[in-house]
Design a protein around this motif. Structure first.
Motif, PDB file in Angstrom:
ATOM      1  N   TRP A 111     115.945   2.290  26.633  1.00  0.00           N
ATOM      2  CA  TRP A 111     114.649   2.874  26.294  1.00  0.00           C
ATOM      3  C   TRP A 111     114.739   4.390  26.383  1.00  0.00           C
ATOM      4  N   GLU A 112     114.400   5.059  25.300  1.00  0.00           N
ATOM      5  CA  GLU A 112     114.312   6.518  25.349  1.00  0.00           C
ATOM      6  C   GLU A 112     113.186   6.914  26.298  1.00  0.00           C
ATOM      7  N   SER A 113     112.097   6.176  26.240  1.00  0.00           N
ATOM      8  CA  SER A 113     111.019   6.228  27.230  1.00  0.00           C
ATOM      9  C   SER A 113     110.258   4.916  27.083  1.00  0.00           C
ATOM     10  N   PRO A 114     109.692   4.376  28.155  1.00  0.00           N
ATOM     11  CA  PRO A 114     109.003   3.087  28.053  1.00  0.00           C
ATOM     12  C   PRO A 114     107.892   3.078  27.022  1.00  0.00           C
ATOM     13  N   CYS A 115     107.206   4.222  26.883  1.00  0.00           N
ATOM     14  CA  CYS A 115     106.068   4.247  25.961  1.00  0.00           C
ATOM     15  C   CYS A 115     106.500   4.198  24.495  1.00  0.00           C
ATOM     16  N   SER A 116     107.738   4.584  24.221  1.00  0.00           N
ATOM     17  CA  SER A 116     108.174   4.634  22.824  1.00  0.00           C
ATOM     18  C   SER A 116     108.749   3.305  22.347  1.00  0.00           C
ATOM     19  N   GLN A 117     109.098   2.416  23.269  1.00  0.00           N
ATOM     20  CA  GLN A 117     109.783   1.188  22.870  1.00  0.00           C
ATOM     21  C   GLN A 117     108.798   0.063  22.595  1.00  0.00           C
ATOM     22  N   ARG A 118     109.004  -0.618  21.455  1.00  0.00           N
ATOM     23  CA  ARG A 118     108.156  -1.738  21.055  1.00  0.00           C
ATOM     24  C   ARG A 118     109.055  -2.850  20.512  1.00  0.00           C
ATOM     25  N   TYR A 119     108.531  -4.080  20.547  1.00  0.00           N
ATOM     26  CA  TYR A 119     109.281  -5.220  20.035  1.00  0.00           C
ATOM     27  C   TYR A 119     108.361  -6.100  19.195  1.00  0.00           C
ATOM     28  N   LEU A 120     108.924  -6.644  18.113  1.00  0.00           N
ATOM     29  CA  LEU A 120     108.227  -7.628  17.287  1.00  0.00           C
ATOM     30  C   LEU A 120     108.597  -9.024  17.780  1.00  0.00           C
ATOM     31  N   ILE A 121     107.572  -9.860  17.983  1.00  0.00           N
ATOM     32  CA  ILE A 121     107.798 -11.215  18.495  1.00  0.00           C
ATOM     33  C   ILE A 121     106.934 -12.189  17.704  1.00  0.00           C
ATOM     34  N   ASP A 122     107.509 -13.299  17.311  1.00  0.00           N
ATOM     35  CA  ASP A 122     106.783 -14.311  16.543  1.00  0.00           C
ATOM     36  C   ASP A 122     106.060 -15.266  17.491  1.00  0.00           C
ATOM     37  N   ARG A 123     105.204 -14.703  18.343  1.00  0.00           N
ATOM     38  CA  ARG A 123     104.428 -15.487  19.295  1.00  0.00           C
ATOM     39  C   ARG A 123     103.059 -14.838  19.483  1.00  0.00           C
ATOM     40  N   SER A 124     102.116 -15.653  19.924  1.00  0.00           N
ATOM     41  CA  SER A 124     100.793 -15.122  20.251  1.00  0.00           C
ATOM     42  C   SER A 124     100.860 -14.422  21.595  1.00  0.00           C
ATOM     43  N   PRO A 125      99.918 -13.522  21.894  1.00  0.00           N
ATOM     44  CA  PRO A 125      99.951 -12.795  23.173  1.00  0.00           C
ATOM     45  C   PRO A 125      99.973 -13.713  24.388  1.00  0.00           C
ATOM     46  N   ALA A 126      99.327 -14.872  24.301  1.00  0.00           N
ATOM     47  CA  ALA A 126      99.279 -15.775  25.450  1.00  0.00           C
ATOM     48  C   ALA A 126     100.659 -16.334  25.795  1.00  0.00           C
TER      49      ALA A 126
END
Length: 475
Positions: A283-298
């Protein structure tokens, strides 16, 4: 005080940062979520962290500068490698001691049991020794009973008649014949069980973080998986994923096709004189990192810490969203210098961005920030020919590494319009040897997808569930 070992140099810098911060061991340990005794062992050189993430958090907490962060990582790499060598030496020593102890025990047991008895006296009447007696015969009484048993009745031997002859046991012919038969049968079964040929199962991926060597040298026509000679030029209409599959299978089996990377040179089948440790989910910084996931938030767990990111990504089958930050630690395996000539990008497939939900790491409202470390590079994956470009003010390749002088490279790849599968390829040379290492995610290509317009979620600090958040910025 440093004693000249890699571990002592690492601990010395940790102590310097800790003392400069003015914070106590207890305060630092509490903020780092570790025990005070553990932190004390790190700073005293009694232990080396198995993961660099807590070390970096400690350094940033102590206000370490970019140059100090790079030097601290370099010293940690050396200390970690030194610990591995010491562990291997200890394992070898334990194995040797175990072998010596076993040999000593067997020798002691052999001395207690004494030599195998052998008959060296024949009956005075010249008759052959009679099989059937179970114990040494030193008088005529047992000899008589053994003779009455008849030849072949037992598995021992009767020795010379009369009490005056010196007697010991002779080999047991029946038992010996049975032993030979069993040995021959075992050899036949082993021969039948041998495979008829081939390299075995080629589906096993290489070790985590390992780079695949792509040998450069004269092309040797060999049958390819598709039936086309490897020296032939493949059709441009063939899909990129299909061509990469053949290369990956060969790499997983331990050898990559010689035509995978062109060029002339000596080439070599021996291991390259360097290693590359890859962290594909830095992670360059935690706030900059994102991930795509094929799931609902729950169905998505809370954000991990950086050191647990790889396991979290694997568990959710996540894909880096918008950008991916890769850390490469390159180190020579010997004292000779290895020149790192270039670092290039090879894309293997490109498609529409994944239509999955976008989950942000970090927590809203918590400040995030990170400086740009040295040896930083960017890759624009949306470009037709993505290239590794140094950050402004940073030098470009070539670099040199050796066993005592590693290099750490930070590569930030971004994607907006596509979902891209890609590798990094590191060209190296050392004397007359040269080659290229293919770098990916445990033998597979890195995967980075654009996230424009995807539903975004964030996890509030102290919260218990994901909630709708700010969408990611474009590219």
């Amino acid at each position: 005080m440093s004693d000249g070992t890699p571990g002592s140099g690492f601990a010395e810098l940790l102590r310097e940062l800790k003392d400069r911060s003015g914070l106590s061991y207890g305060t630092l340990a509490k903020r780092l979520h570790m025990s005070t005794s553990t932190l004390h062992r790190y700073c005293n050189g009694d232990a080396v962290p198995t993961d660099y993430a807590p070390v970096e958090r400690l350094a940033r907490l102590c206000k370490a500068g970019p140059a100090e962060l790079v030097e601290l990582h370099r010293r940690w790499v050396l200390a970690d490698a030194d610990r591995g060598r010491k562990q291997e030496a200890a394992d070898r020593r334990e194995a040797r001691e175990a072998r010596e102890e076993r040999a000593t025990r067997e020798e002691r047991e052999a001395r207690v049991a004494g030599p195998m008895p052998v008959a060296d006296a024949a009956p005075e009447n010249g008759a052959p020794a009679t099989v059937g007696a179970e114990h040494a015969v030193q008088d005529g009484s047992l000899a008589e009973s053994a003779s009455a048993a008849g030849p072949g009745a037992g598995d021992g031997v009767a020795v010379g008649a009369g009490g005056g002859g010196r007697s010991r046991w002779a080999p047991r012919p029946v038992l010996l014949a049975g032993t030979v038969a069993v040995a021959l049968l075992g050899a036949a079964v082993f021969a039948v069980g041998l495979p008829s040929g081939g390299s075995g199962d080629d589906k096993h991926a290489g070790p985590a973080g390992a780079a695949t060597p792509l040998t450069r040298g004269p092309r040797t026509p060999t049958p390819s998986p598709s039936g086309t000679p490897s020296g032939a030029t493949p059709s441009r209409s063939a899909s990129a994923s299909a061509s990469v599959t053949a290369t990956d299978r060969a790499a997983e089996a331990g050898t990559a096709p010689s035509s995978a990377v062109g060029g002339t040179g000596t080439g070599t089948s021996a291991a390259p004189p360097l290693t590359v440790n890859t962290q594909p989910y830095s992670w360059e910084s935690p706030c900059s990192q994102r991930y795509l996931i094929d799931r609902s938030p729950a169905d998505v767990a809370p954000p991990p810490v950086e050191s647990d990111a790889a396991a979290w990504v694997a568990a959710h089958q996540a894909v880096s969203s918008g950008e991916q930050y890769v850390t490469l630690t390159v180190q020579g395996t010997g004292t000779e210098s290895v020149v790192l000539e270039s670092l290039t990008v090879r894309t293997v497939d490109r498609g529409a961005p994944l239509a999955w939900n976008d989950y942000a790491m970090g927590y809203p409202g918590v400040g995030c920030g990170a400086g740009v470390p040295t040896r930083s590079f960017t890759v624009a994956l949306d470009a037709m020919r993505p290239a590794v470009v140094p950050e402004a003010g940073h030098r470009d390749f070539p670099f040199k590494v050796s066993e005592s002088d590693p290099e750490v490279f930070y590569v930030r790849a971004d994607a907006s319009a596509y979902s891209v599968g890609w590798y990094l390829e590191l060209a190296w040379s050392s004397g007359s040897r040269h080659g290229t290492l293919r770098i990916g995610d445990k033998g597979r290509p890195f995967r980075t997808s654009g996230n424009n317009g995807r539903p975004a979620y964030e996890f509030p600090l102290g919260g218990e569930a994901w909630r709708s958040g700010s969408p990611a910025s474009a590219g």
